[in-house]
Design a protein around this motif. Structure first.
Motif, PDB file in Angstrom:
ATOM      1  N   ILE A  11       3.431  -1.509   4.599  1.00  0.00           N
ATOM      2  CA  ILE A  11       1.988  -1.756   4.592  1.00  0.00           C
ATOM      3  C   ILE A  11       1.624  -2.721   3.470  1.00  0.00           C
ATOM      4  N   ILE A  55       0.165   4.474   1.013  1.00  0.00           N
ATOM      5  CA  ILE A  55       1.036   3.449   0.434  1.00  0.00           C
ATOM      6  C   ILE A  55       1.913   4.042  -0.662  1.00  0.00           C
ATOM      7  N   SER A  98       5.178   1.569  13.179  1.00  0.00           N
ATOM      8  CA  SER A  98       5.794   2.514  12.229  1.00  0.00           C
ATOM      9  C   SER A  98       7.228   2.777  12.629  1.00  0.00           C
ATOM     10  N   LEU A 150      -2.832  -4.162  11.143  1.00  0.00           N
ATOM     11  CA  LEU A 150      -1.804  -4.947  10.456  1.00  0.00           C
ATOM     12  C   LEU A 150      -0.801  -5.609  11.405  1.00  0.00           C
ATOM     13  N   ILE A 181      -3.928   1.700  11.650  1.00  0.00           N
ATOM     14  CA  ILE A 181      -3.241   0.846  10.672  1.00  0.00           C
ATOM     15  C   ILE A 181      -2.293  -0.115  11.388  1.00  0.00           C
ATOM     16  N   GLU A 182      -1.541   0.394  12.350  1.00  0.00           N
ATOM     17  CA  GLU A 182      -0.621  -0.459  13.102  1.00  0.00           C
ATOM     18  C   GLU A 182      -1.375  -1.573  13.811  1.00  0.00           C
TER      19      GLU A 182
END
Length: 67
Positions: free
Chosen positions: A16, A45, A66, A62, A58-59
């Protein structure tokens, strides 16, 4: 959910951090984009949290997957 499944859903904090740098984003930017608090993102993080709750968001933000 079993512990085994949760461990598979963990997001790598280092991954990340690297991706944030590549995109020129801050942890605050990621928090806003995912709906998580900046403290929660920092805990993901740092490895204090698994990130399971926000993993998909988040995936998506960004552009990562994962491990």
């Amino acid at each position: 959910m079993s512990t085994k499944n949760k461990l598979k859903a963990n997001i790598n904090g280092k991954q990340i951090k690297i991706r944030l740098i590549e995109l020129g984003m801050s942890q605050v930017d990621l928090a806003r984009a995912t709906g998580a608090s900046k403290h929660y993102i920092n805990h993901i993080i740092s490895g204090y949290r698994s990130g399971y709750k926000y993993r998909e968001a988040i995936e998506k933000v960004l552009g990562i997957k994962s491990e």
